[in-house]
Scaffold this motif. Sequence first.
Motif, PDB file in Angstrom:
ATOM      1  N   GLY A   1      -0.528  21.102 -18.585  1.00 25.90           N
ATOM      2  CA  GLY A   1      -0.708  20.023 -19.752  1.00 25.90           C
ATOM      3  C   GLY A   1      -1.619  18.858 -18.726  1.00 25.90           C
ATOM      4  N   GLN A   2      -2.115  19.470 -17.642  1.00 24.83           N
ATOM      5  CA  GLN A   2      -3.071  18.418 -16.190  1.00 24.83           C
ATOM      6  C   GLN A   2      -3.913  18.639 -16.024  1.00 24.83           C
ATOM      7  OE1 GLN A   2      -1.134  19.631 -12.957  1.00 24.83           O
ATOM      8  NE2 GLN A   2       1.125  18.378 -13.654  1.00 24.83           N
ATOM      9  N   THR A   3      -4.906  17.785 -15.702  1.00 21.31           N
ATOM     10  CA  THR A   3      -6.551  18.054 -15.265  1.00 21.31           C
ATOM     11  C   THR A   3      -6.831  17.835 -13.793  1.00 21.31           C
ATOM     12  OG1 THR A   3      -6.448  15.317 -14.995  1.00 21.31           O
ATOM     13  CG2 THR A   3      -7.155  15.908 -17.361  1.00 21.31           C
ATOM     14  N   GLU A   4      -7.783  18.332 -13.439  1.00 24.30           N
ATOM     15  CA  GLU A   4      -8.288  18.365 -12.186  1.00 24.30           C
ATOM     16  C   GLU A   4      -7.551  16.725 -11.551  1.00 24.30           C
ATOM     17  OE1 GLU A   4     -12.701  18.999 -10.867  1.00 24.30           O
ATOM     18  OE2 GLU A   4     -11.899  19.921 -13.092  1.00 24.30           O
ATOM     19  N   ALA A   5      -8.022  17.053 -10.347  1.00 28.57           N
ATOM     20  CA  ALA A   5      -8.363  15.000  -9.762  1.00 28.57           C
ATOM     21  C   ALA A   5      -9.246  14.777  -9.858  1.00 28.57           C
ATOM     22  CB  ALA A   5      -7.639  15.296  -8.563  1.00 28.57           C
ATOM     23  N   LEU A   6     -10.136  13.876 -10.535  1.00 31.26           N
ATOM     24  CA  LEU A   6     -11.555  13.886 -10.903  1.00 31.26           C
ATOM     25  C   LEU A   6     -11.486  12.442  -9.355  1.00 31.26           C
ATOM     26  CD1 LEU A   6     -14.150  14.157 -11.998  1.00 31.26           C
ATOM     27  CD2 LEU A   6     -13.171  11.992 -13.232  1.00 31.26           C
ATOM     28  N   THR A   7     -12.770  12.770  -9.092  1.00 34.41           N
ATOM     29  CA  THR A   7     -12.984  11.584  -7.704  1.00 34.41           C
ATOM     30  C   THR A   7     -14.267  10.105  -8.741  1.00 34.41           C
ATOM     31  OG1 THR A   7     -13.089  12.963  -5.964  1.00 34.41           O
ATOM     32  CG2 THR A   7     -14.788  11.345  -5.634  1.00 34.41           C
ATOM     33  N   LEU A   8     -13.846   9.319  -8.729  1.00 38.51           N
ATOM     34  CA  LEU A   8     -14.066   8.051  -9.549  1.00 38.51           C
ATOM     35  C   LEU A   8     -14.557   6.810  -8.534  1.00 38.51           C
ATOM     36  CD1 LEU A   8     -12.178   8.078 -12.552  1.00 38.51           C
ATOM     37  CD2 LEU A   8     -15.020   8.847 -12.734  1.00 38.51           C
ATOM     38  N   PRO A   9     -15.696   6.722  -8.842  1.00 41.09           N
ATOM     39  CA  PRO A   9     -15.930   5.197  -7.683  1.00 41.09           C
ATOM     40  C   PRO A   9     -15.003   3.533  -8.288  1.00 41.09           C
ATOM     41  CG  PRO A   9     -17.696   5.508  -8.805  1.00 41.09           C
ATOM     42  CD  PRO A   9     -16.630   6.074  -9.183  1.00 41.09           C
ATOM     43  N   ALA A  10     -14.654   3.479  -6.479  1.00 42.91           N
ATOM     44  CA  ALA A  10     -14.179   2.738  -6.720  1.00 42.91           C
ATOM     45  C   ALA A  10     -14.658   1.038  -5.291  1.00 42.91           C
ATOM     46  CB  ALA A  10     -12.148   2.608  -5.797  1.00 42.91           C
ATOM     47  N   PRO A  11     -14.116   0.083  -5.789  1.00 37.08           N
ATOM     48  CA  PRO A  11     -14.379  -1.013  -5.104  1.00 37.08           C
ATOM     49  C   PRO A  11     -13.661  -0.509  -3.225  1.00 37.08           C
ATOM     50  CG  PRO A  11     -13.528  -2.224  -6.848  1.00 37.08           C
ATOM     51  CD  PRO A  11     -13.184  -0.394  -6.244  1.00 37.08           C
ATOM     52  N   PRO A  12     -14.278  -1.192  -2.471  1.00 40.38           N
ATOM     53  CA  PRO A  12     -14.068  -1.835  -1.107  1.00 40.38           C
ATOM     54  C   PRO A  12     -12.201  -1.451  -0.625  1.00 40.38           C
ATOM     55  CG  PRO A  12     -15.822  -2.868  -1.311  1.00 40.38           C
ATOM     56  CD  PRO A  12     -15.461  -2.435  -2.280  1.00 40.38           C
ATOM     57  N   LEU A  13     -12.512  -0.864   0.156  1.00 39.58           N
ATOM     58  CA  LEU A  13     -10.728  -1.242   0.402  1.00 39.58           C
ATOM     59  C   LEU A  13     -10.012  -2.973   1.268  1.00 39.58           C
ATOM     60  CD1 LEU A  13      -7.879   0.552   1.238  1.00 39.58           C
ATOM     61  CD2 LEU A  13      -8.521   1.157   3.112  1.00 39.58           C
ATOM     62  N   GLU A  14     -10.784  -3.286   1.295  1.00 36.98           N
ATOM     63  CA  GLU A  14     -10.567  -3.800   2.162  1.00 36.98           C
ATOM     64  C   GLU A  14     -10.091  -4.761   1.284  1.00 36.98           C
ATOM     65  OE1 GLU A  14     -14.920  -4.111   3.242  1.00 36.98           O
ATOM     66  OE2 GLU A  14     -13.215  -2.635   3.047  1.00 36.98           O
ATOM     67  N   TYR A  15     -11.029  -5.228  -0.348  1.00 36.39           N
ATOM     68  CA  TYR A  15     -10.392  -6.052  -0.849  1.00 36.39           C
ATOM     69  C   TYR A  15      -8.614  -6.200  -1.941  1.00 36.39           C
ATOM     70  CZ  TYR A  15     -15.677  -6.891  -2.630  1.00 36.39           C
ATOM     71  OH  TYR A  15     -17.277  -6.613  -2.278  1.00 36.39           O
ATOM     72  N   SER A  16      -8.345  -4.909  -1.815  1.00 32.70           N
ATOM     73  CA  SER A  16      -6.926  -5.114  -1.836  1.00 32.70           C
ATOM     74  C   SER A  16      -5.873  -5.266  -0.700  1.00 32.70           C
ATOM     75  CB  SER A  16      -6.548  -3.180  -2.348  1.00 32.70           C
ATOM     76  OG  SER A  16      -7.379  -2.422  -1.310  1.00 32.70           O
ATOM     77  N   MET A  17      -6.085  -5.578   0.513  1.00 29.32           N
ATOM     78  CA  MET A  17      -5.989  -5.635   1.800  1.00 29.32           C
ATOM     79  C   MET A  17      -5.485  -6.773   2.188  1.00 29.32           C
ATOM     80  SD  MET A  17      -4.397  -2.822   2.445  1.00 29.32           S
ATOM     81  CE  MET A  17      -4.371  -1.229   2.473  1.00 29.32           C
ATOM     82  N   GLU A  18      -6.668  -7.921   1.016  1.00 27.28           N
ATOM     83  CA  GLU A  18      -6.609  -9.665   1.349  1.00 27.28           C
ATOM     84  C   GLU A  18      -6.559 -10.471   0.300  1.00 27.28           C
ATOM     85  OE1 GLU A  18      -9.881 -10.162   4.029  1.00 27.28           O
ATOM     86  OE2 GLU A  18      -9.770  -8.625   5.275  1.00 27.28           O
ATOM     87  N   ALA A  19      -6.010 -11.813   0.305  1.00 26.55           N
ATOM     88  CA  ALA A  19      -5.690 -12.317  -0.945  1.00 26.55           C
ATOM     89  C   ALA A  19      -7.436 -12.600  -0.997  1.00 26.55           C
ATOM     90  CB  ALA A  19      -4.571 -13.339  -1.118  1.00 26.55           C
ATOM     91  N   GLU A  20      -7.146 -13.229  -2.392  1.00 28.49           N
ATOM     92  CA  GLU A  20      -8.761 -14.161  -2.784  1.00 28.49           C
ATOM     93  C   GLU A  20      -9.969 -12.716  -2.051  1.00 28.49           C
ATOM     94  OE1 GLU A  20      -8.357 -16.019  -4.502  1.00 28.49           O
ATOM     95  OE2 GLU A  20      -5.937 -16.477  -3.867  1.00 28.49           O
ATOM     96  N   ARG A  21     -10.101 -12.136  -2.683  1.00 28.08           N
ATOM     97  CA  ARG A  21     -11.386 -11.628  -2.671  1.00 28.08           C
ATOM     98  C   ARG A  21     -11.398 -10.556  -4.176  1.00 28.08           C
ATOM     99  NH1 ARG A  21     -11.878  -9.310   2.289  1.00 28.08           N
ATOM    100  NH2 ARG A  21     -13.984  -8.624   1.465  1.00 28.08           N
ATOM    101  N   PRO A  22     -12.634 -10.391  -4.306  1.00 31.56           N
ATOM    102  CA  PRO A  22     -13.340  -9.892  -5.626  1.00 31.56           C
ATOM    103  C   PRO A  22     -12.160  -8.798  -6.200  1.00 31.56           C
ATOM    104  CG  PRO A  22     -14.968  -9.940  -4.003  1.00 31.56           C
ATOM    105  CD  PRO A  22     -13.767 -10.244  -3.039  1.00 31.56           C
ATOM    106  N   GLN A  23     -12.089  -8.283  -7.068  1.00 27.93           N
ATOM    107  CA  GLN A  23     -10.877  -7.357  -8.106  1.00 27.93           C
ATOM    108  C   GLN A  23     -11.505  -6.120  -7.221  1.00 27.93           C
ATOM    109  OE1 GLN A  23     -11.330  -7.205 -12.204  1.00 27.93           O
ATOM    110  NE2 GLN A  23     -10.931  -4.289 -12.048  1.00 27.93           N
TER     111      GLN A  23
END
Length: 421
Positions: free
Chosen positions: A58-80
Motif C-alpha cells: 500500500g506504499q508508494t516510492e519516495a518522490l523527490t519534490l522541490p522545496a524552499p531553502p533549508l535556512e527558511y525553516s531554521m530562522e524565524a520571520e523568513r518566507p514560507q
Amino acid sequence: MAFQNLKILQEEAVDTGLLKIDAVAEDTNVPIPEATVSISYSGDPTSTIEQLTTDNNGQTEALTLPAPPLEYSMEAERPQPYSEYTITISAPGYDDLQASGVEVLPLVTALYHARLKPRTAPATESFFVIGPHTLYGDYPPKIAESEIKPLAETGEIVLSRVVVPETVIVHDGPPTDRSARNYYVPYKDYIKNVASSEIYATWPDASIRANVLAIMSFTLNRVFTEWYRNKGYDFTITSSTAFDHKWIPGRNYFDTISLIVDELFANYLSRPNVRQPILTQYCDGQRVVCPDWMSQWGSRSLGDQGFSAIDILRYYYGDNMYINTAEQISGIPSSWPGYDLTVGASGQKVLQMQEELNTISDAYSSIPKLSEDGIFGPATAAAVRQFQSVFGLPATGIVDYPTWYKISEIYVGVSRIAELV
C-alpha cells in the motif's frame, strides 16, 4: 495571484524534499495495493505533476519534490519554508481521498498516511485542507494554565496511574464550539500530527525530542486528569492553540518526527513528588514571548549549540524536570520484555513476536512467514528487517523498544483485537 506566486516559489526552490504515501482501508487497516496517487500544486489540483501507484504494502516510492531553502525553516520571520502539494488517491472499491496543502520540507521525508473509506452508494470523497504551520500562520496564543492541577482540592476524578491511551478524542475547535467534530485518533498518530504542526522536522534531533516530550507530557496530563470530561465534555483534548496544541485533520507528518515519537511515545515529564505528568506549555518565542515556558525557536537554537533534549527542557522548565515512563500502555497485548531481541534469543517473548509478525504478514505480503518456535534465528531476523523497512524503522533485524511496539501497534490494527480490549 496567490497560487501563481506559490507555484513560482515551488518551481524556483533550491532544495528538495521527499514525499511518500501509504494507503490502508479505514475499516480493516489492511494495505491497499494498486491505488493511484496523483500529485499537483496546491491551488491547481487538476494539473497533475506526478502520478504514482501503491505497491503490495500500500506504499508508494519516495518522490523527490522541490522545496524552499533549508535556512527558511531554521530562522524565524523568513518566507514560507515548505512547499504545498495536493494529493488525490483513488482505488477500486474505495471512495477517493484528496488532501490539499500537504507540506514538503527540504532534506526530510514527508509521510502521508491515507485511510480510505470502502465505497458505498452514492460515492463520496474525503477532502482535507491542511492549514498553515503554526510557526508560519497566525494562531491564537496559549491561555496560561497551572502546570500541575490541584486535584486533591477539587475532588476531580483522575486515573489511578499514568496511562498511554490507545486513542485520544480530539475536538477540532475550541471546547465550547459544539459544532466542531470529534475525531478518534491513535495516540502516536496524534503526537506525530501535532509535532509536525508545531515545529519543523528539519530542526536538530535534540530540539525535536525536547518538543515531542513537551507535547506528550501536556497530552498525558489532559488524559490523566480527565480535564475536559470533568468539565462535562466528551473529548480528551482540543485542536485549538489557545487551549491545547494544533492538530490538523488529514495532515502529513515527517520521518524525523515519526522515528522520535516511535522511540519516546511512552515518556512524559515529571517533577519530584508530583504524580501527574507536567502540563508543559510553550510558545514560539518570537511573535509570542513566554518567559516561564519553552520557546520553540529558542529550543532550535539550543539544539544547534549542542544541548541535549533534557538540557533544553531544564533550561526552560527548571533543573527539577525529569523524563518518566508511563506505567501502562493501553491496547497493547503484552509489554516490552526489557531487552532487545536478536539472533540467539528464545522464549515466550520471541514466540509472541513471531505470532504477531505472521498475522501482520497476512496483510503485508512482503514480510515472510515464520516458524512459530520461539527461537530467534536468521529467518526471524530477516522478517524483522523487512517489517522495519516497510514501516520506516532502521532495518537492523533487532527487535528493540520502538520495533517491539510498532509490531504490537500494527498487529492490533490488522487483527482488530483492539475492539475486544
